[in-house]
Design an enzyme around this catalytic site. Structure first.
Site, short mmCIF file in Angstrom:
data_model
loop_
_atom_site.label_atom_id
_atom_site.label_comp_id
_atom_site.label_asym_id
_atom_site.label_seq_id
_atom_site.Cartn_x
_atom_site.Cartn_y
_atom_site.Cartn_z
N ASP A 95 57.60 15.79 11.41
CA ASP A 95 56.80 15.71 10.30
C ASP A 95 56.94 14.52 9.57
O ASP A 95 55.77 14.23 8.71
CB ASP A 95 57.01 17.08 9.51
N ASP A 160 67.11 19.18 4.85
CA ASP A 160 65.94 18.61 3.76
C ASP A 160 66.07 19.72 2.51
O ASP A 160 66.35 20.79 2.80
CB ASP A 160 64.53 19.21 4.42
N ARG A 448 57.48 16.13 -5.88
CA ARG A 448 58.21 14.92 -6.17
C ARG A 448 57.37 13.91 -6.76
O ARG A 448 56.44 13.37 -5.81
CB ARG A 448 59.36 14.36 -5.32
N SER A 643 66.60 14.34 -2.48
CA SER A 643 66.44 14.48 -1.18
C SER A 643 68.20 14.88 -0.70
O SER A 643 69.03 14.69 -1.53
CB SER A 643 66.27 13.29 -0.25
N ARG A 645 69.06 13.52 2.45
CA ARG A 645 69.26 12.59 3.14
C ARG A 645 70.72 11.98 2.83
O ARG A 645 70.92 11.35 1.84
CB ARG A 645 68.32 11.35 3.01
C1 MIC Z 1 61.64 14.47 0.34
O1 MIC Z 1 60.96 15.48 0.00
O2 MIC Z 1 62.34 13.88 -0.45
C2 MIC Z 1 62.32 14.70 1.74
C3 MIC Z 1 62.09 13.40 2.53
O3 MIC Z 1 61.66 15.58 2.48
C4 MIC Z 1 63.96 14.61 1.89
C5 MIC Z 1 64.38 14.29 3.13
C6 MIC Z 1 64.45 13.08 3.74
O4 MIC Z 1 64.87 12.09 2.99
O5 MIC Z 1 64.54 12.89 4.99
C7 MIC Z 1 64.53 15.77 1.21
O6 MIC Z 1 63.89 16.69 0.48
O7 MIC Z 1 65.54 16.21 1.76
FE1 SF4 Z 2 57.86 16.49 3.51
FE2 SF4 Z 2 59.71 16.54 1.59
FE3 SF4 Z 2 57.33 16.22 1.03
FE4 SF4 Z 2 57.87 18.45 1.79
S1 SF4 Z 2 58.66 17.38 -0.16
S2 SF4 Z 2 56.16 17.45 2.33
S3 SF4 Z 2 59.52 18.06 3.28
S4 SF4 Z 2 58.30 14.56 2.16
#
Ligand code: MIC
Ligand code: SF4
Length: 754
Positions: A95, A160, A448, A643, A645
């Site tokens: 995704d 995530d 976010r 995140s 990550r």
């Molecule tokens: C986000 O919403 O910041 C992400 C991208 O989904 C991250 C995961 C990632 O950095 O791959 C998260 O929320 O953990």
């Molecule tokens: Fe994707 Fe993270 Fe955004 Fe949700 S908050 S849509 S998992 S990037």
């Protein structure tokens, strides 16, 4: 039938007995969170009354979910664990890697070409190790999990931070780094500090313009981005039972933005309705059989202050729609105050784009309520002033809203439908003109809004609101438009008012989908080959990190003293960098490029103490590494917010940073650093942050006696010849100290395989 129904059944079968045992041990009624936690202890029967916020406890989660951007690292680690199959039901969801640009179909084709190597890798690893695979276009991990896997009273982890979304269906669902997922898939226990409990009582009922999103926007305003750290938030009250299950999902989802470990809700009729309408009557029937155990004991909600560490009460009858932002999700402004607040802060008020959808807000109910506003555009002879986009959360939702005519209505207001993917929410948005870096405002229903997050432009002011409010503001093209009181001038020059949104909790004709995008793994995957091309730019097998050298660390350089907010987006940016998530060396070129250097207030410009010259952070750190010199990163409050990550921890580890010293950490990031064998330290006295100077040489003393609860010393050798010793704390337990000594948790698993 639901996936893995036997797992759900066994969780429910053992729950009454374990809840009873826990209640007897504690000698008092239990919250829902406690019931789920005690039912998922690694070791049973329960023998200990765990101390909240203090005791590390081992758990046995029921399942694991991973999304493509984090799954690559998680699975690269898991491949070294020597297991033939994942030990618990696990899934991978594609995704995050789809760029939103021209619309769903074209964008998906583009991603399938561009990221073929990564998708093939993930599909073959999944196939080999018995992991369910959701193809690109199937939807966003958290929506797909809610529709298919989440179940009341269950416990899951996911790579995530918004894994917490499944709390909307009464789970304890927790975001983790890939190394934690690797442990659980390898059949090992998963460790968490026994959480504190925050109770949120919702009285009254949502009405008119107010949506579930406004509950969490309000809570974020109260608790701030770090107020939930180390805590589970449990919601209860009449306002909860009268709210949809997907609305609860929205609230749980955005609990990540207050740093909460997770959020949850007791099982109720809305959850039962959601389970039945998503094809899981079997789960609903099982849950009904143990209903009393899937919510707190009665006295808990009657006298919450006796059981929770903190109680917040919100009256939904009085709750106003909110907009949170810019640049942080906890800056909450009720819509009625926006005119004043925006003027006082000089925020641009013309709304350029309204974006709805994402994992947070793409339910059938959300979309139907937004559609009820979009319909009024033609009915009232209005013109939508801003651009408008929709990212559906899953193919099932997309297919159903198309069938029910919602996409047609959006089409009439010029909306663009992007692929069922993260897209603009994570910087995968090819927004025309963003490179000009103009000051501008967008409103979205995501979670976010850190600087640069959506379109890479540091001057985009992003505000978070409910899909309903975002739609209204896009129609008005004005951030200060209050739909409760204000009118719009229509094409005939008349003043018209938007009617409050209305919608359906669930589709009256049921959900439908042609191809949900699921690929089951091979029954026996032992013959499946997983190939990683050694010359690949996107995938790289992992080399073990070096073990600790057994001595104190001396003569390290300060790499950066980060000032203010330093989220994982600042440490390891997403957007264009997502393509390197499977290649540690390549992605390390983004290390800390978004962090603000305290000494010159600039991003990505730090002093190389070996040459005296200023340069990019990754470049400077590579020079230290080449010279065999360790370094230290210093940060402010809630360092690593956002995140899950683990790249934000692995990159510094890979490039030779030895310690990260901050005023406070976000939970997942602190664990990620520990897991990768780094030193995650906090100032014993926060004002010592001011003692760190740009040319400092740094020693860390006390490592040979590294022990739980015992602070370390840090010696700062300043360039004027003086030195100061400061005390630094840590939260390592015995096992985590072993991770440090061995050079990372994975090295320990590797050893046990050999
Ligand atoms: C986000 O919403 O910041 C992400 C991208 O989904 C991250 C995961 C990632 O950095 O791959 C998260 O929320 O953990
Ligand atoms: Fe994707 Fe993270 Fe955004 Fe949700 S908050 S849509 S998992 S990037």
């Amino acid at each position: 039938m639901a996936f893995d129904i036997d797992v759900i059944k066994s969780v429910y079968d053992r729950m009454p007995e374990r809840v009873k045992a826990a209640r007897e041990l504690l000698g008092r009624p239990l919250t829902l969170s406690e019931k789920i936690l005690y039912n998922h202890l690694w070791e049973n029967p329960v023998s200990q009354n765990f101390k909240r916020g203090a005791d590390y406890v081992d758990f046995a989660p029921d399942r694991v979910a991973m999304q493509d951007a984090t799954a690559q690292m998680a699975l690269l680690q898991f491949m070294q664990a020597g297991r033939p199959q994942a030990a618990v039901p696990s899934t991978v969801h594609c995704d995050h890697l789809i760029t939103a640009q021209n619309g769903a179909e074209e964008d998906l084709n583009m991603a399938n070409n561009e990221s073929k190597e990564v998708y093939d890798f993930l599909a073959s690893v999944s196939n080999k190790y018995g992991i369910g695979f959701w193809k690109p276009g199937a939807g966003i991990i958290h929506q797909v999990v809610l529709e298919n896997y989440a179940f009341p009273g269950g416990m899951m982890i996911g790579t995530d931070s918004h894994t917490v979304n499944a709390g909307g269906l009464g789970m304890i669902a927790i975001g983790v780094g890939g190394a934690d997922a690797c442990d659980v898939m390898a059949g090992l226990p998963w460790e968490l500090k026994w959480p504190k409990l925050i109770g949120v009582k919702l009285t009254g009922k949502l009405n008119g313009w107010t949506a579930p999103k406004d509950v969490i926007l309000k809570v974020a305003g109260i608790l701030t981005v770090k107020g939930g750290t180390g805590a589970i938030v449990e919601y209860f009250g009449e306002g909860v039972t009268s709210m949809s299950c997907t609305g609860k999902g929205t609230i749980a989802n955005m609990g990540a933005e207050i740093g909460a470990t997770t959020s949850t809700f007791g099982y109720d009729d809305s959850m039962e309705r959601y389970l039945r309408s998503t094809g899981r009557a079997d789960v609903a029937d099982l849950a009904n059989g143990i209903r009393e155990h899937l919510t707190a004991d009665a006295d808990v909600y009657a006298n919450p202050e006796k059981y929770f560490d903190e109680v917040i009460e919100i009256n939904l009858n009085e709750l106003e729609p909110h907009l949170n932002g810019p640049f942080t999700p906890d800056l909450a402004t009720p819509i009625s105050k926006m005119k004043e607040v925006a003027a006082a802060n000089g925020w641009p008020t013309k709304v350029e784009v309204g974006l709805i959808g994402s994992c947070t807000n793409s339910s059938y109910e959300d979309i139907s309520r937004a559609v009820s506003l979009a319909k009024q555009v033609s009915e009232k002879n209005l013109k939508t002033k801003a651009e408008f986009t929709i990212t559906p959360g899953s193919e099932q939702v997309r297919y159903t809203i198309e069938r029910d005519g919602f996409l047609d209505t959006f089409d009439k207001i010029g909306a663009k439908v992007f692929a069922n993917a993260c897209g603009p929410c994570i910087g995968m948005w090819n927004r025309m003109g963003a490179e000009k870096q103009e000051k501008n405002t967008i409103v979205h229903s995501f979670n976010r809004n850190f600087a640069k997050r959506a379109d890479g432009n540091p001057n985009t002011y992003a505000f978070v609101g409910s899909p309903e409010l975002v739609t209204a503001l896009a129609i008005a093209g004005d951030l200060t438009f209050n739909p409760l009181t204000d009118t719009l001038t229509n094409e005939n020059g008349e003043q018209v008012k938007l009617d409050p949104p209305t919608g359906d909790e669930l589709p009256s004709n049921g959900f439908a989908v042609e191809d949900a995008g699921y690929q089951a793994p091979a029954e026996d995957g032992s013959g499946v080959k997983v190939a990683v091309d050694p010359s690949s730019k996107r995938l790289q097998l992992l080399d073990p990190f070096q073990a600790w050298e057994g001595t104190d660390l001396k003569g390290m350089k300060l790499l950066i003293k980060a000032k203010g907010k330093c989220t994982t987006d600042h440490i390891s940016m997403a957007g264009p960098w997502l393509k390197f998530r499977g290649h540690l060396d390549n992605i390390s070129d983004n290390m800390l490029i978004g962090a603000v250097n305290f000494f010159n207030e600039k991003t990505n410009e730090v002093k190389n103490q070996l040459t005296g010259q200023y340069g990019a952070v990754p470049h400077t750190q590579r020079a230290y590494k080449a010279a065999g010199v360790g370094s230290v990163v210093v940060g402010d409050e809630n360092y690593g917010e956002g995140s899950s990550r683990e790249h934000a921890a692995m990159e510094p580890r890979h490039l030779g940073v030895r310690a990260v010293l901050v005023k406070s950490f976000a939970r997942i990031h602190e664990t990620n650093l520990k897991k990768q064998g780094m030193l995650a330290l906090t100032f014993a006295d926060k004002s010592d942050y001011d003692k760190i100077q740009e040319n400092d040489n740094i020693d860390i003393i006390g490592l040979t006696e590294f022990a739980p609860g015992k602070p370390l010393q840090m010696v700062l050798h300043h360039d004027n010849g003086t030195s100061e010793t400061i005390t630094v704390n840590h939260s390592y337990n015995d096992q985590q100290i072993e991770w440090f000594k061995e050079g990372g948790a994975l090295n320990i698993i590797r050893k046990s395989v050999r």
